[in-house]
Design a protein around this motif. Sequence first.
Motif, PDB file in Angstrom:
ATOM      1  N   SER A 152      22.361 -12.929  -9.586  1.00 38.78           N
ATOM      2  CA  SER A 152      22.274 -14.344  -8.625  1.00 38.78           C
ATOM      3  C   SER A 152      21.490 -15.333  -8.576  1.00 38.78           C
ATOM      4  CB  SER A 152      22.648 -13.426  -7.210  1.00 38.78           C
ATOM      5  OG  SER A 152      21.355 -13.007  -6.913  1.00 38.78           O
ATOM      6  N   VAL A 153      21.824 -16.107  -7.399  1.00 39.84           N
ATOM      7  CA  VAL A 153      20.644 -17.761  -7.974  1.00 39.84           C
ATOM      8  C   VAL A 153      19.204 -17.050  -6.965  1.00 39.84           C
ATOM      9  CG1 VAL A 153      21.698 -18.194  -5.755  1.00 39.84           C
ATOM     10  CG2 VAL A 153      20.263 -19.016  -7.078  1.00 39.84           C
ATOM     11  N   ALA A 154      19.640 -16.206  -5.354  1.00 41.48           N
ATOM     12  CA  ALA A 154      18.090 -15.789  -5.059  1.00 41.48           C
ATOM     13  C   ALA A 154      17.829 -14.416  -6.017  1.00 41.48           C
ATOM     14  CB  ALA A 154      18.828 -14.550  -4.243  1.00 41.48           C
ATOM     15  N   GLU A 155      18.260 -13.713  -6.796  1.00 45.41           N
ATOM     16  CA  GLU A 155      17.034 -12.355  -7.504  1.00 45.41           C
ATOM     17  C   GLU A 155      16.858 -13.720  -8.637  1.00 45.41           C
ATOM     18  OE1 GLU A 155      19.782  -9.214  -9.019  1.00 45.41           O
ATOM     19  OE2 GLU A 155      21.467 -10.580  -8.728  1.00 45.41           O
ATOM     20  N   MET A 156      17.036 -14.934  -9.438  1.00 49.82           N
ATOM     21  CA  MET A 156      16.424 -16.146 -10.375  1.00 49.82           C
ATOM     22  C   MET A 156      14.992 -16.064  -9.520  1.00 49.82           C
ATOM     23  SD  MET A 156      15.986 -16.487 -12.958  1.00 49.82           S
ATOM     24  CE  MET A 156      17.412 -14.836 -13.597  1.00 49.82           C
ATOM     25  N   ARG A 157      15.993 -17.278  -8.463  1.00 49.57           N
ATOM     26  CA  ARG A 157      14.726 -18.030  -7.679  1.00 49.57           C
ATOM     27  C   ARG A 157      13.355 -17.368  -7.278  1.00 49.57           C
ATOM     28  NH1 ARG A 157      18.708 -20.905  -3.308  1.00 49.57           N
ATOM     29  NH2 ARG A 157      19.312 -22.442  -4.460  1.00 49.57           N
ATOM     30  N   ALA A 158      13.592 -15.597  -7.112  1.00 46.37           N
ATOM     31  CA  ALA A 158      12.502 -14.985  -6.536  1.00 46.37           C
ATOM     32  C   ALA A 158      11.745 -14.479  -8.250  1.00 46.37           C
ATOM     33  CB  ALA A 158      12.734 -13.745  -6.140  1.00 46.37           C
ATOM     34  N   LEU A 159      12.328 -14.212  -8.897  1.00 40.62           N
ATOM     35  CA  LEU A 159      11.470 -13.825 -10.427  1.00 40.62           C
ATOM     36  C   LEU A 159      10.560 -15.628 -10.842  1.00 40.62           C
ATOM     37  CD1 LEU A 159      11.615 -12.012 -12.605  1.00 40.62           C
ATOM     38  CD2 LEU A 159      13.044 -13.026 -14.002  1.00 40.62           C
ATOM     39  N   VAL A 160      11.993 -16.420 -10.782  1.00 39.83           N
ATOM     40  CA  VAL A 160      11.160 -18.273 -10.917  1.00 39.83           C
ATOM     41  C   VAL A 160       9.376 -18.042 -10.241  1.00 39.83           C
ATOM     42  CG1 VAL A 160      10.874 -20.057 -10.947  1.00 39.83           C
ATOM     43  CG2 VAL A 160      13.093 -18.833 -11.476  1.00 39.83           C
ATOM     44  N   GLN A 161       9.505 -17.748  -8.842  1.00 41.12           N
ATOM     45  CA  GLN A 161       8.516 -17.724  -7.997  1.00 41.12           C
ATOM     46  C   GLN A 161       7.027 -17.252  -8.799  1.00 41.12           C
ATOM     47  OE1 GLN A 161       9.554 -16.888  -3.485  1.00 41.12           O
ATOM     48  NE2 GLN A 161      10.045 -18.636  -3.670  1.00 41.12           N
ATOM     49  N   ILE A 162       7.583 -15.203  -9.813  1.00 35.25           N
ATOM     50  CA  ILE A 162       7.078 -14.516  -9.440  1.00 35.25           C
ATOM     51  C   ILE A 162       6.010 -15.358 -10.921  1.00 35.25           C
ATOM     52  CG2 ILE A 162       6.953 -12.467 -10.892  1.00 35.25           C
ATOM     53  CD1 ILE A 162       8.509 -11.237  -8.783  1.00 35.25           C
ATOM     54  N   ALA A 163       7.561 -15.392 -11.753  1.00 32.99           N
ATOM     55  CA  ALA A 163       7.053 -16.049 -13.393  1.00 32.99           C
ATOM     56  C   ALA A 163       5.605 -17.222 -12.688  1.00 32.99           C
ATOM     57  CB  ALA A 163       8.139 -16.547 -13.920  1.00 32.99           C
ATOM     58  N   ALA A 164       5.160 -17.760 -11.750  1.00 32.36           N
ATOM     59  CA  ALA A 164       4.739 -19.112 -11.588  1.00 32.36           C
ATOM     60  C   ALA A 164       3.161 -18.425 -12.026  1.00 32.36           C
ATOM     61  CB  ALA A 164       5.151 -19.945 -10.783  1.00 32.36           C
TER      62      ALA A 164
END
Length: 396
Positions: A100-112
């Motif tokens: 889901s988009v929610a999962e990916m947004r959370a992951l992108v924040q971690i990746a930053a």
Amino acid sequence: MTVWDQVVGQPEAVSVLTSSAQVAASMVDGTFSGSASAVAHAWLFTGPPGSGRSVAARAFAAALQCETGVGCGSCPGCRTAMAGTHADVHVVVPEGLSISVAEMRALVQIAARRPTGARWQVVIITDADRLTEGAANALLKSVEEPPERTVFLLCAPSDHPDDVPVTIRSRCRHLGLRTPSAPAIAEVLHARDGIPQEMANWAASVCGGHVGRARRLATDEAARARRESVLRIPLSLQRLSDAFTCADDLVKSAEADASEVSGTRDEAEKEALKTAMGHGGTGKGTASATRGSAAAIKELERRQKSRATRTQRDAIDLALVDLAGFYRDVLVVTSSAPAALNHPDRESDARKAANTWPPESTLRRLEAVLACREALELNVKPRIAIEAMLTTLHHG
């Protein structure tokens, strides 16, 4: 044993990844004088099921965290990355039918974030073809403007737009993997997993080049029994009623497989969530916390149901792949082609079918199996899709 020993039958890919890991290590050590773009910030690992896409990605992640830069397999960075406990290696394994988009947004924040270990922040997406459109767009923004020390590793069956959006594919370095040979799979089963040579050879010959399935067939009697029941279907469809009986058995087997995989885990997750939300407590505020946990428990149950659905459909798809392989074997025998059989242990059945069915009939049966796989991808109810397929298999 190095981390690359986990990657079976892919010498070219290992060579590419090892070279890149060494460059990455020199950048961390400050001894590299070239451009920072020398290490690709996004990779796309493609290959058929069982080729080891996610295994290669995890090995590369370990090599990036390796203290020697070569993936030695013995340093803390290698060991924790391969074990899935490294703080800077994040693995996304979709438990439902999609990411889901929610999962990916959370992951992108971690990746930053900056890597805690001063080496690399690594994000592995094991099934990038399951990204929803919104999730793909969220990932694209991060891949377009990647943080300095972050590497994205995407795994998908192919680089076709149906699997990975062109916008993401164009920003990744592509690494294609091939199906491992049966001898290579047998060797790793025997040497690494301690499986007797005869069993390792048999499992490698019937797994379709899928290392994980070979290991499961070699070690799990129930998995061997399920495969056997599926491969008995083609010659057991004597009457139309047999099609419905076989369909019922196939669906029930998949449901039992899904229940076995997720049943215990579901209950443990629910109990852990209830404990975290204050269930069973006696102090102040526990009553209101318990009342407020209903929504969280409902969301967990929704995700668990989605995971069970995916597990069930994966089990059915595996059975369909076995069936397709059998009908392909019949065509190979009919044409006297020198190609290896998918199910060499069922050669006598394939020859019996070849002597009974015209090639056109065999081909129609094969097409019915492939059509059933497509129907399941379009969310047709499994029982309906399977009954329609088995009716065609009966009539030919």
